[in-house]
Motif scaffolding. Structure first.
Motif, PDB file in Angstrom:
ATOM      1  N   ALA A  72       9.302   1.603   7.776  1.00 17.31           N
ATOM      2  CA  ALA A  72      10.506   1.211   7.700  1.00 17.31           C
ATOM      3  C   ALA A  72      12.150   1.572   6.160  1.00 17.31           C
ATOM      4  CB  ALA A  72       9.931  -0.454   6.649  1.00 17.31           C
ATOM      5  N   VAL A  73      10.899   2.119   4.929  1.00 19.00           N
ATOM      6  CA  VAL A  73      11.923   2.884   4.268  1.00 19.00           C
ATOM      7  C   VAL A  73      13.180   3.975   4.816  1.00 19.00           C
ATOM      8  CG1 VAL A  73      12.088   4.553   2.584  1.00 19.00           C
ATOM      9  CG2 VAL A  73      10.291   3.228   2.764  1.00 19.00           C
ATOM     10  N   LEU A  74      12.604   4.995   6.623  1.00 20.80           N
ATOM     11  CA  LEU A  74      13.307   5.783   6.791  1.00 20.80           C
ATOM     12  C   LEU A  74      14.413   5.291   7.520  1.00 20.80           C
ATOM     13  CD1 LEU A  74      10.756   7.587   8.652  1.00 20.80           C
ATOM     14  CD2 LEU A  74      12.747   9.203   6.920  1.00 20.80           C
ATOM     15  N   VAL A 120      15.882   3.170  -6.623  1.00 21.70           N
ATOM     16  CA  VAL A 120      16.999   3.502  -5.470  1.00 21.70           C
ATOM     17  C   VAL A 120      18.039   3.049  -5.104  1.00 21.70           C
ATOM     18  CG1 VAL A 120      17.057   4.193  -2.815  1.00 21.70           C
ATOM     19  CG2 VAL A 120      14.854   4.919  -4.515  1.00 21.70           C
ATOM     20  N   ALA A 121      17.922   1.521  -5.309  1.00 21.96           N
ATOM     21  CA  ALA A 121      19.307   1.048  -4.583  1.00 21.96           C
ATOM     22  C   ALA A 121      20.118   0.567  -5.949  1.00 21.96           C
ATOM     23  CB  ALA A 121      18.773  -0.451  -4.758  1.00 21.96           C
ATOM     24  N   PHE A 122      19.358   0.255  -6.906  1.00 24.30           N
ATOM     25  CA  PHE A 122      20.264  -0.071  -8.174  1.00 24.30           C
ATOM     26  C   PHE A 122      20.592   1.186  -9.375  1.00 24.30           C
ATOM     27  CE2 PHE A 122      19.010  -3.357  -6.947  1.00 24.30           C
ATOM     28  CZ  PHE A 122      19.600  -4.581  -7.194  1.00 24.30           C
ATOM     29  N   THR A 123      20.234   2.143  -9.278  1.00 24.30           N
ATOM     30  CA  THR A 123      20.612   3.454  -9.738  1.00 24.30           C
ATOM     31  C   THR A 123      21.350   4.225  -9.052  1.00 24.30           C
ATOM     32  OG1 THR A 123      18.004   4.709  -9.826  1.00 24.30           O
ATOM     33  CG2 THR A 123      18.918   3.272 -11.381  1.00 24.30           C
ATOM     34  N   GLN A 124      21.029   4.337  -7.510  1.00 28.51           N
ATOM     35  CA  GLN A 124      21.842   5.409  -6.826  1.00 28.51           C
ATOM     36  C   GLN A 124      21.069   6.826  -7.044  1.00 28.51           C
ATOM     37  OE1 GLN A 124      25.737   4.634  -6.854  1.00 28.51           O
ATOM     38  NE2 GLN A 124      25.622   2.760  -5.753  1.00 28.51           N
ATOM     39  N   VAL A 125      19.847   6.711  -6.339  1.00 26.19           N
ATOM     40  CA  VAL A 125      19.624   8.361  -6.946  1.00 26.19           C
ATOM     41  C   VAL A 125      19.483   8.515  -5.721  1.00 26.19           C
ATOM     42  CG1 VAL A 125      18.752   7.870  -9.300  1.00 26.19           C
ATOM     43  CG2 VAL A 125      17.386   7.176  -7.328  1.00 26.19           C
ATOM     44  N   PRO A 126      18.796   9.634  -4.937  1.00 29.25           N
ATOM     45  CA  PRO A 126      18.313  10.527  -3.460  1.00 29.25           C
ATOM     46  C   PRO A 126      16.790   9.934  -3.851  1.00 29.25           C
ATOM     47  CG  PRO A 126      19.887  12.133  -4.725  1.00 29.25           C
ATOM     48  CD  PRO A 126      19.742  10.835  -5.972  1.00 29.25           C
ATOM     49  N   SER A 127      16.438   9.396  -2.816  1.00 37.48           N
ATOM     50  CA  SER A 127      14.618   8.784  -2.511  1.00 37.48           C
ATOM     51  C   SER A 127      13.906   9.448  -2.852  1.00 37.48           C
ATOM     52  CB  SER A 127      14.623   7.876  -1.893  1.00 37.48           C
ATOM     53  OG  SER A 127      15.439   8.576   0.083  1.00 37.48           O
ATOM     54  N   PHE A 128      14.259  11.042  -1.979  1.00 39.39           N
ATOM     55  CA  PHE A 128      13.381  12.337  -2.339  1.00 39.39           C
ATOM     56  C   PHE A 128      13.208  12.420  -3.820  1.00 39.39           C
ATOM     57  CE2 PHE A 128      16.445  14.883  -2.320  1.00 39.39           C
ATOM     58  CZ  PHE A 128      16.073  15.444  -2.535  1.00 39.39           C
ATOM     59  N   ALA A 129      13.890  12.605  -4.449  1.00 38.38           N
ATOM     60  CA  ALA A 129      13.451  13.022  -5.802  1.00 38.38           C
ATOM     61  C   ALA A 129      12.987  11.702  -6.395  1.00 38.38           C
ATOM     62  CB  ALA A 129      15.111  12.940  -6.212  1.00 38.38           C
ATOM     63  N   LEU A 130      13.564  10.163  -6.878  1.00 44.00           N
ATOM     64  CA  LEU A 130      12.764   9.770  -7.354  1.00 44.00           C
ATOM     65  C   LEU A 130      11.574   9.245  -6.303  1.00 44.00           C
ATOM     66  CD1 LEU A 130      13.154   7.072  -9.334  1.00 44.00           C
ATOM     67  CD2 LEU A 130      12.914   5.530  -7.157  1.00 44.00           C
ATOM     68  N   THR A 131      11.425   8.877  -5.782  1.00 44.64           N
ATOM     69  CA  THR A 131       9.785   8.520  -4.895  1.00 44.64           C
ATOM     70  C   THR A 131       9.120   9.898  -5.301  1.00 44.64           C
ATOM     71  OG1 THR A 131      10.411   9.572  -2.670  1.00 44.64           O
ATOM     72  CG2 THR A 131      10.127   7.284  -3.182  1.00 44.64           C
ATOM     73  N   ILE A 179      13.290   7.891   1.964  1.00 45.64           N
ATOM     74  CA  ILE A 179      12.025   8.325   2.660  1.00 45.64           C
ATOM     75  C   ILE A 179      11.207   8.311   1.157  1.00 45.64           C
ATOM     76  CG2 ILE A 179      12.624  10.733   1.673  1.00 45.64           C
ATOM     77  CD1 ILE A 179      10.906  11.390   3.609  1.00 45.64           C
ATOM     78  N   ASP A 180       9.423   7.578   1.558  1.00 38.28           N
ATOM     79  CA  ASP A 180       9.213   7.044   0.515  1.00 38.28           C
ATOM     80  C   ASP A 180       7.870   8.332  -0.015  1.00 38.28           C
ATOM     81  OD1 ASP A 180       7.633   6.228  -1.351  1.00 38.28           O
ATOM     82  OD2 ASP A 180       7.004   3.580  -0.704  1.00 38.28           O
ATOM     83  N   LEU A 181       8.533   9.996  -1.037  1.00 37.95           N
ATOM     84  CA  LEU A 181       7.326  10.883  -0.390  1.00 37.95           C
ATOM     85  C   LEU A 181       6.020  10.195  -1.471  1.00 37.95           C
ATOM     86  CD1 LEU A 181       9.530  13.719  -1.192  1.00 37.95           C
ATOM     87  CD2 LEU A 181       8.400  12.567   0.811  1.00 37.95           C
ATOM     88  N   SER A 182       6.090   8.676  -2.137  1.00 36.96           N
ATOM     89  CA  SER A 182       4.563   8.933  -3.155  1.00 36.96           C
ATOM     90  C   SER A 182       3.785   7.469  -2.406  1.00 36.96           C
ATOM     91  CB  SER A 182       5.572   7.860  -4.475  1.00 36.96           C
ATOM     92  OG  SER A 182       6.247   6.703  -4.203  1.00 36.96           O
ATOM     93  N   ASN A 183       4.286   7.501  -1.035  1.00 32.29           N
ATOM     94  CA  ASN A 183       3.030   6.478  -0.304  1.00 32.29           C
ATOM     95  C   ASN A 183       1.767   6.971  -0.257  1.00 32.29           C
ATOM     96  OD1 ASN A 183       3.343   8.164   1.583  1.00 32.29           O
ATOM     97  ND2 ASN A 183       4.144   6.529   3.060  1.00 32.29           N
ATOM     98  N   ALA A 184       1.278   8.352  -0.085  1.00 33.91           N
ATOM     99  CA  ALA A 184       0.014   8.232  -0.263  1.00 33.91           C
ATOM    100  C   ALA A 184      -0.539   7.993  -1.187  1.00 33.91           C
ATOM    101  CB  ALA A 184      -0.190   9.812   0.229  1.00 33.91           C
TER     102      ALA A 184
END
Lengths: 342, 344
Positions: A83-85, A135-146, A90-95
């Motif tokens: 869903a994220v992809l 991710v959506a409101f501060t517009q940062v790359p999702s891989f770095a944020l997660t 991308i969501d690196l935090s899900n595990a």
């Protein structure tokens, strides 16, 4: 200098993400349509046939049960990742979220009994929503944020568990039935995950919400101009990933009855991404087949078994996953000339 | 040679409007001094909170020893991020290289010591893994975060295979086992090693064609390519350098640990990326530098060290790095928010 400038076609868009439609002429990889429709199932069937030929034991007795039990948590995490992809992130935090979810459930089972799984899913939905909002409101790359939330969640589970194993001491029967064999002799939880995949498929293909998510993944700028609430759609995708991580956490408790920071579930990140990608999900977004992801997860669960049957030591498992992820992306990646890939 | 002159032409003269340039330069100076002030404030606060334990020579040595690892990794990570790429393979490379080093040195599993050859082999492992990431990225056109994510696990797999099924390999030579913490001119060896790498990184970033090309690719890859920057070659070289840095960090980590471990890099990745970003290097590429990363590493190490001395549980260490990473990227992206901006 002139040769350099002529190799870059002037017509390619200036945005770093190339428009998928413009790449058809120059691509060399497999056509995504074909791969998406039949690829994941075909890969699984071929791999299963090879394994069955080498090791007939997998066909009978506990073979299929073990395979689907292994695949369940991977499938749940992979559906969230898909869903994220699908919206291009991308969501690196899900595990790490799955492990924390397992701990929350283990602690909540005593006081809350039957309501505990629901609370777990809600808490993890909130964790996912926080990821999505940032991710959506501060517009940062999702891989770095997660990656950042991965650190925070890891620390949270260390603090919650006080760096030891948390046991689900009371009311274990609330979740323990999930891995009882049901239809076709396979565990209940696996069928649950398959139903979630089919529902997700229906949402993507048959509802306006699904179409909107696809629009965000294919071309976010166009989606904004079409009046879609692109930011909230991203929040929805990340929240779904959180819920699925929570569901994987429930599976961990149901299987093991306990959770620890480096125990069952902590190594789900790459298998989850691998399952989503083998299932035909494009990392560029907008192309996802949740039913394909089911086969992706089964393939990922099958890989160590096949590797053992082929004589590869099980210690090479993470190496194999790494190669599989790269190969899955390389086979389906767009290769437009002159396009910039970071 | 014309390629080089055109690149510097692109980089040095005034960008479109001098007003914008002045704003950006002023902004950069402000942010940089902001971090120095933050570091000084942290040092002051922790000194007041922990009289007699924080501002001591022993603790300074501890902090510098802890900073060594992220400093070494940070040099490679900065060069990669300057290109607008990312290298997530750090922990896998550290595992593989560290394990190579331990198994080729005198260790508790027996076998002969290969002396300096162990170091060479470990570095070679890192360079090769870096080359692998780069070739997957440039030849197969796989985005770097996926290529290096896969390579991360390939590195862990290599380390696991090297480790095998025997017991933990400890360094049997005490001179090797305590090399990292032994002092030279009053400071630990590990810090001197890191300082040397940082200086080399600074020189590469500022004075070589490789460093210049990395900045140019990060600022605008299309323009850089049109001006003769060899994009593929630069990317391959930078990833190889980053692999070498991670490998050296793996060797250093195994020396600090005194033994080989597959997961000896755990936690280094987001500590380093957090340090690079709070140092002020843009994840989009083109802006920042090695010196800023060194500042970011010191900031994070002092923060972690000070918190632990103040009685905060070491369990939250990864939360501190994670939260700082989130805060830093949000702060860096905040001024650029726009309804139509697309960030993946």
């Amino acid at each position: 200098m002139t040769t350099m400038s002529t190799t870059t076609p002037a017509t390619t868009p200036a945005a770093p993400a190339p428009a998928p439609s413009a790449t058809g002429r120059a691509r060399r990889g497999l056509p995504p349509g074909l791969w998406q429709a039949a690829g994941p199932a075909a890969v699984f069937v071929v791999l299963f046939a090879v394994t069955a030929a080498l090791q007939p034991a997998i066909l009978s007795g506990v073979g299929p049960i073990n395979l689907t039990t292994q695949a369940t948590a991977v499938l749940l995490v992979a559906l969230g990742q898909a869903a994220v992809l699908h919206v291009g992130s991308i969501d690196l935090s899900n595990a790490a979220a799955a492990v924390l979810g397992a701990m929350v459930l283990a602690l909540a089972l005593g006081p809350l009994a039957a309501a505990a799984p629901l609370v777990t899913l809600l808490v993890m939905a909130l964790v996912g929503a926080v990821n999505g909002l940032l991710v959506a409101f501060t517009q940062v790359p999702s891989f770095a944020l997660t990656l950042g939330t991965l650190g925070v969640l890891q620390a949270a589970s260390l603090v919650v568990s006080d760096n030891t194993t948390v046991y689900a001491s009371a009311n274990g029967e609330v979740v323990s039935w999930l891995f009882i064999q049901a239809f076709a002799g396979l565990p209940v939880a696996f069928w649950f995950a398959v139903v979630v995949a089919v529902l997700f498929w229906l949402v993507l293909r048959r509802t306006s919400l699904g179409q909107a998510l696809t629009a965000v993944g294919l071309n976010e700028t166009a989606a904004v101009f079409s009046g879609l609430r692109t930011r909230w759609l991203k929040v929805a995708a990340f929240s779904f990933s959180g819920v699925m991580a929570g569901a994987a956490g429930i599976c961990i408790i149901s299987q093991a009855g306990a959770a620890s920071s480096f125990g069952l579930g902590s190594d789900l990140l790459l298998p989850g991404i691998a399952a989503a990608l083998i299932g035909g999900t494009a990392i560029t977004g907008g192309r996802t087949n949740p039913v394909g992801v089911v086969f992706g997860a089964l393939t990922v669960a099958l890989i160590p078994i096949t590797a053992t049957a082929l004589g590869v030591t099980p210690q090479a498992r993470s190496l194999v996953y790494g190669v599989v992820v790269i190969a899955a992306v390389a086979l389906t990646a767009s290769r437009a000339r002159g396009a910039v890939v970071k | 040679m014309t390629g080089l002159t055109t690149v510097t032409d692109v980089l040095t003269p005034a960008p479109p409007t001098t007003g914008a340039r002045r704003v950006r330069r002023g902004h950069g100076r402000l942010r940089s001094s902001g971090e120095v002030i933050a570091l000084l404030v942290l040092l002051l606060v922790f000194t007041l909170l922990n009289p007699g334990t924080f501002a001591t020579l022993t603790n300074a040595r501890t902090v510098l020893d802890q900073a060594a690892l992220p400093l070494v990794v940070g040099v490679g990570a900065t060069l990669v991020i300057l290109m607008g790429s990312i290298d997530l393979s750090v922990e896998g490379v550290m595992g593989a290289a560290g394990m190579t080093f331990v198994l080729l040195s005198a260790n508790s599993r027996g076998g002969e010591s290969h002396g300096a050859l162990a170091l060479v082999a470990a570095l070679a492992v890192g360079l090769l893994i870096g080359l692998l990431t780069a070739l997957i990225h440039t030849r197969l056109r796989v985005p770097t975060f996926i290529a290096s994510l896969g390579v991360w696990y390939i590195g862990l797999g290599v380390a696991t295979l090297l480790y095998g099924t025997e017991g933990i390999p400890n360094f049997s030579d005490p001179a090797t086992a305590n090399w990292a913490s032994r002092l030279l001119l009053g400071l630990p060896h590990s810090f001197w090693l890191a300082a040397a790498v940082v200086v080399l990184g600074l020189l590469v970033g500022r004075y070589t064609r490789l460093g210049r090309s990395a900045y140019a690719l990060g600022a605008d890859e299309r323009i850089a390519r049109d001006n003769g920057v060899r994009a593929a070659r630069t990317k391959v070289l930078v990833f190889v350098v980053a692999g070498g840095c991670s490998a050296l960090a793996g060797v250093l980590a195994s020396l600090q640990l005194g033994a080989g471990s597959v997961t000896l890099g755990a936690g280094t990745l987001f500590l380093t990326i957090a340090a690079v970003v709070i140092g002020g290097t843009s994840l989009g590429g083109g802006r920042g530098g090695v010196a800023r990363t060194a500042l970011g590493v010191l900031l994070l190490t002092v923060l972690n060290n000070g918190l632990i001395l103040s009685g905060v549980s070491p369990n939250i260490q990864s939360a501190v790095s994670g939260a700082v990473l989130i805060g830093a990227i949000v702060a860096a992206a905040w001024p650029h928010r726009s309804r139509l901006r697309v960030v993946k």
